[in-house]
Write a protein that holds these residues in place. Structure first.
Motif, mmCIF file in Angstrom:
data_model
loop_
_atom_site.group_PDB
_atom_site.id
_atom_site.type_symbol
_atom_site.label_atom_id
_atom_site.label_comp_id
_atom_site.label_asym_id
_atom_site.label_seq_id
_atom_site.Cartn_x
_atom_site.Cartn_y
_atom_site.Cartn_z
ATOM 1 N N CYS A 1 -5.847 6.810 8.852
ATOM 2 C CA CYS A 1 -5.253 5.470 8.758
ATOM 3 C C CYS A 1 -3.755 5.577 9.007
ATOM 4 O O CYS A 1 -3.101 6.503 8.520
ATOM 5 C CB CYS A 1 -5.520 4.870 7.375
ATOM 6 S SG CYS A 1 -4.612 3.342 7.100
ATOM 7 N N ALA B 1 -1.307 0.038 -0.402
ATOM 8 C CA ALA B 1 -1.394 -1.109 0.506
ATOM 9 C C ALA B 1 -2.838 -1.596 0.533
ATOM 10 O O ALA B 1 -3.112 -2.784 0.651
ATOM 11 C CB ALA B 1 -0.937 -0.713 1.906
ATOM 12 N N GLY B 2 -3.755 -0.668 0.409
ATOM 13 C CA GLY B 2 -5.162 -1.033 0.435
ATOM 14 C C GLY B 2 -5.839 -0.601 -0.851
ATOM 15 O O GLY B 2 -5.344 0.255 -1.579
ATOM 16 N N ALA B 3 -6.998 -1.220 -1.117
ATOM 17 C CA ALA B 3 -7.675 -0.965 -2.379
ATOM 18 C C ALA B 3 -8.256 0.443 -2.452
ATOM 19 O O ALA B 3 -8.454 0.977 -3.534
ATOM 20 C CB ALA B 3 -8.772 -1.994 -2.597
ATOM 21 N N CYS C 1 1.305 3.662 2.281
ATOM 22 C CA CYS C 1 0.191 3.503 1.348
ATOM 23 C C CYS C 1 -0.018 4.784 0.554
ATOM 24 O O CYS C 1 -0.452 5.798 1.093
ATOM 25 C CB CYS C 1 -1.082 3.118 2.103
ATOM 26 S SG CYS C 1 -2.456 2.708 1.020
HETATM 27 S S1 SF4 Z 1 -6.215 2.359 1.333
HETATM 28 FE FE1 SF4 Z 1 -6.513 1.271 3.275
HETATM 29 S S2 SF4 Z 1 -4.421 1.002 3.996
HETATM 30 FE FE2 SF4 Z 1 -4.310 2.596 2.446
HETATM 31 S S3 SF4 Z 1 -4.515 4.527 3.564
HETATM 32 FE FE3 SF4 Z 1 -6.560 3.919 2.926
HETATM 33 S S4 SF4 Z 1 -7.383 2.787 4.665
HETATM 34 FE FE4 SF4 Z 1 -5.170 2.889 4.941
#
Ligand code: SF4
Lengths: 376, 95
Positions: free
Chosen positions: A335, A348-350, A342
């Motif tokens: 990612c 940033a993401g769950a 993140c």
């Molecule tokens: S949680 Fe979502 S945004 Fe964060 S690194 Fe993982 S895939 Fe990327």
């Protein structure tokens, strides 16, 4: 095999790894990868923590599935929670895991810092106790999780009903695993040859609900325990099925998950909930019949009927690739924002929030490894 | 939330409401045992039973050895501490 030292029964782990290697070599198709999805976030955590992937032959690829309830919570739902929490007179209660999931404006943690009465509880029973203790306040419980936690919320509602408690409601976001596995199997960009089934969901629902996976989709599934040895043994069982051309539902975790599931828990589920026509998942989109809501008989405990809920669909930030990671198309570290914008501190993401999320588990495991040299 | 933690039922608090006190690695709290009682296992006979506790509800009976192994693995995974803290800080717990 450098991580094998960490296993409780090192010899057994090494022997299993060797057997897995042999089996994988003997399966037709040469070097074509064998994709095995572990559905449950508990398995994901165990796999990363113990470096199980390092023990597997290159041919076997583990795909970390959607079985972490916090990870599949869409941003819009967090906004709904915040909207309820910010109503006057509300005490909003939630499991700790959900506190830091980012919403489009803020997380529940931030809402609390700004004055909303958000409280972490260990159990829905604690939320009900708060309602008893504060008859002048409205206590809302954020019901979250698969079939493992669904009975707990249901039994709490039944208890509130018996006691005629009228200042307690549930914002029901419970989700159900079977339609989700089906949606993943129907999705065109996913290639999965077999599944490790979720041990504790299976403890509630039993093994029969998975039958269609073997019969209709011709994929093996092995219900697996959470120890690294359980995971290895389950992978071995899956490979054995593939090798022998069988597609069956097998249970490696029979010591906890009985074939028939938990009757009392299933009765509570059936009494309190009905299926929603569809439910929105982060990264996976809308999946038919994948969520439950309260039956009309329990409407007075339903936060969706008591509060105006924005219920907006909010797309994930552009840079987030949680959806691809959830479906196994990308590995966490692929990612674009992994480890940069993140991290577990500033998710940033769950998938970076919960320790059962693939990104958080990978981040934690790899950084620990870097810190200490070799051991994770 | 999904892994649960093993505990031993040490006292029945309320037969009708199926509430009991469990000891989870030294931390005691009240849990609901509705899902593990049935005709073969009435509430009154649950003291001493090892159970897997999820969010304040006993969800499965387990044997003692399984309980010890599970607790150990949760400790290694770093999950036990978080779970125990959550249990200890909740209103249903007692020292
Ligand atoms: S949680 Fe979502 S945004 Fe964060 S690194 Fe993982 S895939 Fe990327």
């Amino acid at each position: 095999m450098k991580y094998v030292d960490e296993f409780r029964d090192r010899d057994k782990a090494a022997a299993l790894a060797t057997e897995i290697e042999k089996l994988a070599c003997s399966i037709e198709g040469g070097s074509t990868p064998i994709h095995i999805m572990e559905v449950c976030g508990g398995h994901t955590h165990s796999i990363f923590r113990y470096g199980v992937e390092e023990l597997l032959p290159a041919r076997i690829e583990l795909i970390h599935g959607p079985g972490c309830p916090v990870c599949v919570l869409p941003m819009g739902r967090v906004d709904d929670c915040v909207a309820i929490a910010e109503q006057p007179n509300v005490i909003f209660t939630t499991f700790g895991d959900a506190m830091r999931v980012p919403g489009s404006r803020k997380s529940l943690m931030q809402a609390r810092a700004e004055g909303a009465d958000v409280r972490m509880v260990y159990s829905p029973m604690d939320a009900l106790a708060l309602a008893r203790a504060h008859p002048d306040r409205e206590v809302v419980f954020f019901g979250l999780g698969f079939e493992t936690t669904m009975p707990a919320t249901a039994l709490t509602i039944l208890q509130a009903d018996r006691e005629a408690i009228d200042n307690f409601t549930v914002f029901c976001n419970h989700i159900t695993i079977i339609p989700t596995i089906k949606a993943i199997l129907d999705s065109p960009d996913v290639r999965i040859d077999a599944f490790l089934g979720p041990g504790h969901v299976s403890m509630v629902i039993g093994s029969a609900p998975y039958d269609f996976i073997a019969r209709h989709y011709r994929r093996p599934l092995v219900i697996a325990g959470f120890e690294p040895l359980d995971v290895l043994q389950s992978i071995w069982m899956v490979l054995k099925q593939i090798k022998e051309g069988r597609c069956e539902i097998e249970n490696q975790y029979a010591r906890v998950a009985a074939a028939g599931g938990n009757v009392a828990a299933l009765q509570a589920i059936a009494r309190v909930y009905e299926l929603r026509p569809f439910f929105e998942w982060r990264g996976l989109g809308s999946i038919d019949h994948s969520g439950v809501r309260l039956r009309p008989e329990y409407a007075r405990f339903d936060a969706e009927r008591r509060y105006a809920i924005p219920n907006a669909r909010i797309a994930d930030p552009k840079a987030c690739q949680c959806g691809e990671v959830l479906k196994g198309v990308l590995k966490p570290w692929q990612c674009k924002v992994f480890g940069t914008s993140c991290t577990p501190q500033t998710p940033a993401g769950a998938l970076m929030v919960s320790s059962e999320g693939a990104c958080a588990a990978y981040y934690q495991y790899s950084s620990a490894k870097q810190r200490t040299g070799a051991r994770g | 939330m999904c892994l649960g933690i093993p505990g031993r039922i040490v006292r029945i608090d309320d037969v009708d409401r199926k509430l009991a006190t469990v000891d989870v690695a030294g931390v005691k709290r009240q849990i609901n045992i509705a899902c593990i009682v049935n005709e073969a296992h009435p509430v009154e006979h649950c003291v001493g039973a090892w159970v897997l506790v999820h969010v304040g509800f006993a969800m499965a009976r387990i044997d003692e050895r399984e309980a010890a192994l599970t607790l150990q693995i949760l400790q290694e995974l770093g999950e036990a501490q978080a779970e125990l803290e959550a249990i200890a800080s909740s209103p249903g717990s007692s020292p």
